[in-house]
Scaffold this active site. Structure first.
Site, PDB file in Angstrom:
ATOM      1  N   CYS A 170       0.914  -1.168  -0.323  1.00 57.00           N
ATOM      2  CA  CYS A 170      -0.172  -0.205  -0.148  1.00 57.00           C
ATOM      3  C   CYS A 170       1.023   1.108  -0.037  1.00 57.00           C
ATOM      4  O   CYS A 170       0.123   2.639  -0.102  1.00 57.00           O
ATOM      5  CB  CYS A 170      -0.968   0.661   1.327  1.00 57.00           C
ATOM      6  SG  CYS A 170      -2.232  -1.089   0.866  1.00 57.00           S
ATOM      7  N   GLN A 171       1.967   0.843   0.307  1.00 58.94           N
ATOM      8  CA  GLN A 171       3.030   2.454   0.365  1.00 58.94           C
ATOM      9  C   GLN A 171       2.973   2.785  -1.273  1.00 58.94           C
ATOM     10  O   GLN A 171       3.669   2.141  -2.073  1.00 58.94           O
ATOM     11  CB  GLN A 171       4.117   1.723   1.139  1.00 58.94           C
ATOM     12  CG  GLN A 171       4.898   3.244   1.220  1.00 58.94           C
ATOM     13  CD  GLN A 171       6.157   3.636   2.390  1.00 58.94           C
ATOM     14  OE1 GLN A 171       7.232   1.924   2.294  1.00 58.94           O
ATOM     15  NE2 GLN A 171       6.291   3.925   2.762  1.00 58.94           N
ATOM     16  N   GLY A 206      12.330  -4.638   1.771  1.00 60.08           N
ATOM     17  CA  GLY A 206      11.497  -5.093   2.894  1.00 60.08           C
ATOM     18  C   GLY A 206      10.279  -4.319   2.434  1.00 60.08           C
ATOM     19  O   GLY A 206      10.560  -2.788   2.637  1.00 60.08           O
ATOM     20  N   MET A 207       9.573  -3.981   3.713  1.00 61.58           N
ATOM     21  CA  MET A 207       8.355  -3.458   3.747  1.00 61.58           C
ATOM     22  C   MET A 207       7.927  -3.498   5.512  1.00 61.58           C
ATOM     23  O   MET A 207       7.688  -4.507   5.849  1.00 61.58           O
ATOM     24  CB  MET A 207       6.654  -3.748   3.084  1.00 61.58           C
ATOM     25  CG  MET A 207       5.650  -2.880   3.368  1.00 61.58           C
ATOM     26  SD  MET A 207       6.396  -0.971   3.103  1.00 61.58           S
ATOM     27  CE  MET A 207       5.492   0.144   4.085  1.00 61.58           C
ATOM     28  N   GLU A 208       7.806  -1.934   5.948  1.00 57.58           N
ATOM     29  CA  GLU A 208       8.046  -1.958   7.432  1.00 57.58           C
ATOM     30  C   GLU A 208       6.918  -2.649   8.103  1.00 57.58           C
ATOM     31  O   GLU A 208       6.280  -2.447   8.949  1.00 57.58           O
ATOM     32  CB  GLU A 208       8.257  -1.131   7.933  1.00 57.58           C
ATOM     33  CG  GLU A 208       7.890   0.454   7.747  1.00 57.58           C
ATOM     34  CD  GLU A 208       8.062   0.462   6.633  1.00 57.58           C
ATOM     35  OE1 GLU A 208       7.681   1.902   5.794  1.00 57.58           O
ATOM     36  OE2 GLU A 208       8.965  -0.199   5.893  1.00 57.58           O
ATOM     37  N   HIS A 248      17.143  -3.070   8.771  1.00 57.71           N
ATOM     38  CA  HIS A 248      16.226  -1.659   8.271  1.00 57.71           C
ATOM     39  C   HIS A 248      14.484  -1.067   8.724  1.00 57.71           C
ATOM     40  O   HIS A 248      14.340  -0.988   9.420  1.00 57.71           O
ATOM     41  CB  HIS A 248      16.831  -1.327   6.777  1.00 57.71           C
ATOM     42  CG  HIS A 248      15.850  -0.241   6.647  1.00 57.71           C
ATOM     43  ND1 HIS A 248      16.578   0.840   6.835  1.00 57.71           N
ATOM     44  CD2 HIS A 248      14.651   0.380   5.612  1.00 57.71           C
ATOM     45  CE1 HIS A 248      15.927   2.442   5.525  1.00 57.71           C
ATOM     46  NE2 HIS A 248      14.774   1.296   5.817  1.00 57.71           N
ATOM     47  N   GLU A 249      13.783  -2.573   8.401  1.00 56.36           N
ATOM     48  CA  GLU A 249      12.826  -2.495   8.569  1.00 56.36           C
ATOM     49  C   GLU A 249      12.196  -2.568   9.848  1.00 56.36           C
ATOM     50  O   GLU A 249      11.469  -1.878  10.988  1.00 56.36           O
ATOM     51  CB  GLU A 249      11.964  -3.985   8.777  1.00 56.36           C
ATOM     52  CG  GLU A 249      12.580  -4.532   6.187  1.00 56.36           C
ATOM     53  CD  GLU A 249      12.377  -2.857   6.091  1.00 56.36           C
ATOM     54  OE1 GLU A 249      11.208  -2.060   6.042  1.00 56.36           O
ATOM     55  OE2 GLU A 249      12.952  -3.047   4.450  1.00 56.36           O
ATOM     56  N   HIS A 285      12.656   0.837  11.531  1.00 54.34           N
ATOM     57  CA  HIS A 285      10.851   1.336  11.290  1.00 54.34           C
ATOM     58  C   HIS A 285       9.956   1.642  12.185  1.00 54.34           C
ATOM     59  O   HIS A 285       8.939   1.762  12.302  1.00 54.34           O
ATOM     60  CB  HIS A 285      10.569   0.505  10.099  1.00 54.34           C
ATOM     61  CG  HIS A 285      10.899   1.933   8.562  1.00 54.34           C
ATOM     62  ND1 HIS A 285      10.677   2.800   8.554  1.00 54.34           N
ATOM     63  CD2 HIS A 285      11.985   1.249   7.405  1.00 54.34           C
ATOM     64  CE1 HIS A 285      11.128   3.064   6.936  1.00 54.34           C
ATOM     65  NE2 HIS A 285      11.559   2.779   6.546  1.00 54.34           N
ATOM     66  N   GLU A 316      12.245   7.961   6.290  1.00 57.06           N
ATOM     67  CA  GLU A 316      13.601   7.006   5.641  1.00 57.06           C
ATOM     68  C   GLU A 316      14.732   7.161   6.186  1.00 57.06           C
ATOM     69  O   GLU A 316      16.027   6.853   6.495  1.00 57.06           O
ATOM     70  CB  GLU A 316      13.627   6.662   4.378  1.00 57.06           C
ATOM     71  CG  GLU A 316      12.475   6.125   3.572  1.00 57.06           C
ATOM     72  CD  GLU A 316      12.218   4.558   4.256  1.00 57.06           C
ATOM     73  OE1 GLU A 316      13.341   3.985   4.680  1.00 57.06           O
ATOM     74  OE2 GLU A 316      10.894   4.458   4.175  1.00 57.06           O
ATOM     75  N   ASP A 372       5.808   7.808  -6.700  1.00 53.94           N
ATOM     76  CA  ASP A 372       6.403   6.443  -6.599  1.00 53.94           C
ATOM     77  C   ASP A 372       7.446   6.752  -7.837  1.00 53.94           C
ATOM     78  O   ASP A 372       8.197   6.421  -8.014  1.00 53.94           O
ATOM     79  CB  ASP A 372       5.341   5.449  -7.485  1.00 53.94           C
ATOM     80  CG  ASP A 372       4.650   4.510  -5.980  1.00 53.94           C
ATOM     81  OD1 ASP A 372       5.059   4.536  -5.171  1.00 53.94           O
ATOM     82  OD2 ASP A 372       3.263   4.179  -6.586  1.00 53.94           O
ATOM     83  N   TYR A 385      16.440   8.616   1.717  1.00 55.55           N
ATOM     84  CA  TYR A 385      17.244   7.720   2.835  1.00 55.55           C
ATOM     85  C   TYR A 385      18.607   8.034   3.514  1.00 55.55           C
ATOM     86  O   TYR A 385      18.919   8.432   4.329  1.00 55.55           O
ATOM     87  CB  TYR A 385      17.301   6.676   2.206  1.00 55.55           C
ATOM     88  CG  TYR A 385      16.364   5.632   1.970  1.00 55.55           C
ATOM     89  CD1 TYR A 385      15.566   4.211   2.893  1.00 55.55           C
ATOM     90  CD2 TYR A 385      15.475   5.820   0.937  1.00 55.55           C
ATOM     91  CE1 TYR A 385      14.960   3.663   2.855  1.00 55.55           C
ATOM     92  CE2 TYR A 385      14.188   5.491   0.300  1.00 55.55           C
ATOM     93  CZ  TYR A 385      13.622   3.993   1.304  1.00 55.55           C
ATOM     94  OH  TYR A 385      13.294   3.654   0.684  1.00 55.55           O
ATOM     95  N   ARG A 423      11.951  -7.482  -7.385  1.00 56.56           N
ATOM     96  CA  ARG A 423      12.376  -6.641  -6.349  1.00 56.56           C
ATOM     97  C   ARG A 423      12.916  -5.291  -7.042  1.00 56.56           C
ATOM     98  O   ARG A 423      13.961  -5.219  -7.818  1.00 56.56           O
ATOM     99  CB  ARG A 423      13.893  -6.958  -6.105  1.00 56.56           C
ATOM    100  CG  ARG A 423      14.655  -6.081  -4.361  1.00 56.56           C
ATOM    101  CD  ARG A 423      14.826  -6.830  -3.405  1.00 56.56           C
ATOM    102  NE  ARG A 423      16.385  -5.950  -2.467  1.00 56.56           N
ATOM    103  CZ  ARG A 423      16.685  -6.010  -1.915  1.00 56.56           C
ATOM    104  NH1 ARG A 423      17.556  -7.022  -1.590  1.00 56.56           N
ATOM    105  NH2 ARG A 423      16.805  -4.493  -1.029  1.00 56.56           N
TER     106      ARG A 423
END
Length: 584
Positions: A128-129, A259-261, A285-286, A289, A308, A365, A373, A537
Site C-alpha cells: 500500500c505504500q 522489505g516493507m515495515e 532497517h525494517e 522502522h 527513511e 512512486d 534515505y 525487486r
C-alpha cells in the site's frame, strides 16, 4: 477547505476517521476483493466527507442503521484516483461503504500457482505504500490520519491469510475460512497489509516468528534466526518496542522491495536468502522502522525523509551494536555511493534532491529514490557529530516520545530540534540538506581501514589474500568502483577467479552484472536475462534494465526480457521498468 497532503482528497475541515472495520472476501478467480468498509469518525459532523479511492466499484453507502447515504464518485484524476464524496446528515458518526476492487488494483498482486515456490496454490499480497491503500479500501489515504482497525478476511479453506495485525481467530464455512485480525495501535493507511497463500510458520524467539511457503520455511528460519538479538539491540538504543510482536513474512520473488515495515508482520524479499545471513541488514532497517516511521510518521510524501533518513540512521546504529563500527562504515559508504547515483539520476529535476520536497502533481512512486534515505541519514549523522553521541541519543529518545503514534512535517522537526539542540541545525547547514539540491560539502564521509584497503584495489584483480575476509558489502563497493574503461581481461579474470556470475548473493551478483555490462563485457549477459525472470525487486530490476537499455546493442534484450517477465512483476515495479524503457 484545506488539503494538507497533495496526494489525498482529505479536507482538514472534515471529520477524521478513528477506526476501520473491514470485511473482505478474496476471489482468486476474478482477482477481486468483495468488501465493505465501516468507518467510525472521531466526531459527528454534517456535510461532505471526502475519501480517496482508486478503481473501486462502489456498490452503496449506508449509515449505522442501514439507511442509504448520498454519494458522488468523481472521475479519476492522474495520481490521485477518484474522490468519493459522501454527504453526511447531522449526527452521523459511522458509515459503511460496500464495494469491490479492480482486478488491476495497484496495491494488489495476484500470483498464479506457477509463480509460487510450491507451484500448487495461488498467492495474493498487498503493497500500500505510498498511496495505494485507496485501491483496496475507500478511506482518508494520508499518513496524517492514523486509524485503528479490525479486519475479517474470507479465503479458500486450504489457504492461510496473514495480516500486519494481531490474529484473533479462524472459522471454517464450507469451502472457505474466515480469519479475524485486530490492530489496536493507530497506524497510517499505507501500513495496511495482508497476504494469502499456502503459508506456514516457525518460531524464531519469544516475540518473533517467520512465515513462508512450506518449501522455503527452513531456509528462511535459518537466515533470520538472529532477529531476537536485533530486537534487543534496537530496544537498548531506542526504547521499548511498542508493537508486541516482530514477525516476518518471506514474500514471493515478485515482491518489489527489499522489505516493507508493516507493523507486527514485516514483508521481506526472498533475495535476502543468501545462505550466510549476509543480507539481514535489511531486517535491521525494517525493524528500525518500528520506531522511525511506524511509531513516528511523516505527515505526507513531501516529508518522506523523516521516515527513511531516521530509519537508515537507526539501522546503522543497530548494525554497529551487533557487528562493529567497521561494518557500519562499509554500509555508510555503500549508501553514499547510492546517494551520488540518485543525485545524478535526478539532475534534470534538482528540486527532488532536497529532503523537503513539494510534490503537487508528482507521483510519489516516480519521486522515490535513495535521496531521502541517504541524504536524511547524513543530516542526522552531521547533527550527531556536532552535539556528540550522548546528547544526540537523548534528543532522539525525546523526539520519539513526543511524536509517538503521530505524524509530523519537516517544519515541526525543525522547531523541535531548534528547541532541543539550540544552534545545531545552523552549525551543520541543515538548510542545505532540507531545502537545497545536492549534498552539502561539509556532509560526513565514512572512513575506516577496510574502506582504505578497498580504495587501493580499484580497477585491479584482488588476490585471494585480499578478499579472504570480505563481506558482501565489500564486494559491492569493489565491483561498483570498477572504472568503465577497465580492460575486459580484468572482468574475465575476476569471474574465473571468484565465480561472480554464479554468486548466490543477489547484491554481489547485480553489482557484478551492472559493472560488467556497463563496461561492455558481455559474457554474463545470459545470467542477467535469467535474473530478470527470477526477481521482481526494483532495487535489482531498475539498474539491470537501465544498463541494458542504455546500450544500443542490448536495448532489444531489455525489451524482450520485459515482454517475457513484465506480467510477473508487481504493478509498481512494472511502472518503473516501463518508464526506463520508454526513455531508452
Amino acid at each position: 477547505m484545506a488539503r494538507l497532503d497533495p496526494h489525498s482528497y482529505n479536507d482538514s475541515t472534515q471529520p477524521e476517521t478513528e477506526t476501520l472495520d473491514w470485511k473482505a472476501r478474496v476471489d482468486f478467480r476474478t482477482r477481486r476483493l468483495h468488501a465493505e468498509a465501516t468507518l467510525t469518525l472521531k466526531e459527528a459532523s454534517a456535510g461532505p466527507l471526502d475519501l480517496d479511492t482508486r478503481d473501486l466499484d462502489i456498490r452503496g453507502v449506508v449509515d449505522a442503521q442501514g439507511r442509504p447515504l448520498p454519494y458522488i464518485l468523481s472521475p479519476p484524476e492522474p495520481i490521485l484516483g477518484s474522490r468519493l464524496r459522501i454527504e453526511l446528515p447531522a449526527g452521523v458518526k459511522q458509515l459503511t461503504v460496500r464495494y469491490r476492487t479492480s482486478p488491476e488494483a495497484s496495491a494488489l498482486q495476484w500470483l498464479t500457482p506457477s509463480q509460487t515456490a510450491g507451484g500448487q496454490q495461488p498467492f495474493l499480497f498487498s503493497q500500500c505504500q505510498a498511496i495505494h491503500a485507496r485501491s483496496v479500501v475507500p478511506l482518508q489515504d494520508t499518513p496524517r490520519i492514523r486509524i485503528r482497525y479490525r479486519a475479517s478476511l474470507r479465503v479458500p479453506k486450504q489457504l492461510k491469510s496473514v495480516m500486519a495485525a494481531s490474529f484473533v481467530g479462524r472459522e471454517e464455512h464450507g469451502v472457505e475460512a474466515e480469519e479475524h485480525y485486530e490492530m489496536p495501535q493507530p497506524v497510517p493507511p499505507y501500513l495496511l497489509a495482508f497476504a494469502v497463500g499456502s503459508l506456514t510458520s516457525k518460531e524464531l524467539g519469544p516475540r518473533s516468528r517467520v512465515w513462508a511457503e512450506p518449501e522455503a520455511l527452513e531456509d528462511a528460519a535459518d537466515e533470520f534466526a538472529g532477529v531476537d538479538d536485533m530486537l534487543k539491540a534496537a530496544e537498548s538504543l531506542f526504547g521499548p518496542y511498542d508493537w508486541e510482536r516482530f514477525d516476518l513474512l518471506l514474500m514471493p520473488p515478485s515482491f518489489p522491495y527489499g522489505g516493507m515495515e508493516n507493523p507486527r508482520l514485516t514483508f521481506l524479499t526472498p533475495t535476502l536468502i543468501a545462505g550466510d545471513k549476509s543480507l539481514v541488514n535489511v531486517v535491521a532497517h525494517e525493524l528500525a522502522h518500528s520506531w522511525t516511521g511506524n511509531l513516528v510518521t511523516n505527515a505526507s510524501a513531501e516529508h518522506f525523509w523523516l521516515n527513511e533518513g531516521f530509519t537508515v540512521f537507526a539501522e546503522r546504529r543497530i548494525l554497529e551494536a551487533l557487528a562493529g563500527q567497521e561494518v557500519a562504515a562499509l554500509h555508510a559508504a555503500l549508501g553514499r555511493r547510492s546517494l551520488d547515483e540518485a543525485m545524478h539520476h535526478f539532475r534534470a529535476h534538482p528540486q527532488l534532491t532536497a529532503l523537503r520536497t513539494h510534490l503537487t502533481g508528482v507521483d510519489p512512486d516516480e519521486a522515490f529514490s535513495q535521496i531521502p534515505y541517504e541524504k536524511g541519514y547524513l543530516l542526522l549523522r552531521a547533527l550527531e557529530d556536532a552535539v556528540g553521541r550522548p546528547a544526540f541519543d537523548g534528543f532522539l529518545r525525546r523526539y520519539l516520545a513526543k511524536y509517538r503514534f503521530q505524524a509530523l512535517t519537516t517544519e515541526e522537526f525543525v522547531r523541535f530540534t531548534e528547541a532541543e539542540l539550540p544552534g545545531a541545525l545552523e552549525k551543520v547547514d541543515a538548510d542545505g540538506y532540507l531545502n537545497r539540491p545536492g549534498v552539502p560539502d561539509s556532509a560526513p564521509r565514512p572512513s575506516s581501514a577496510r574502506l582504505e584497503a578497498l580504495g587501493k584495489l580499484r580497477g585491479k584483480v584482488p588476490s585471494q589474500a585480499d578478499t579472504r575476509d570480505w563481506t558482501p558489502t565489500e564486494w559491492q563497493l569493489f565491483l561498483e568502483s570498477i572504472p568503465t574503461d577497465t580492460s575486459q581481461d580484468v572482468f574475465r579474470e575476476l569471474d574465473a577467479k571468484y565465480s561472480l556470475t554464479a554468486s548466490r548473493n543477489s547484491e554481489v551478483l547485480v553489482a557484478w552484472l551492472v559493472a560488467a555490462l556497463r563496461a561492455g563485457y558481455d559474457a554474463p549477459l545470459h545470467r542477467a536475462e535469467e535474473f530478470l525472470g527470477e526477481v521482481g525487486r526494483m532495487k535489482y530490476l531498475k539498474p539491470l534494465y537501465s544498463v541494458l537499455a542504455s546500450s544500443r546493442e542490448h536495448r532489444k534484450v531489455a525489451r524482450a526480457a520485459f515482454e517475457r517477465n513484465g506480467a510477473r512483476y508487481h504493478p509498481i515495479a512494472r511502472q518503473g521498468v516501463e518508464l526506463i524503457l520508454s526513455r531508452a
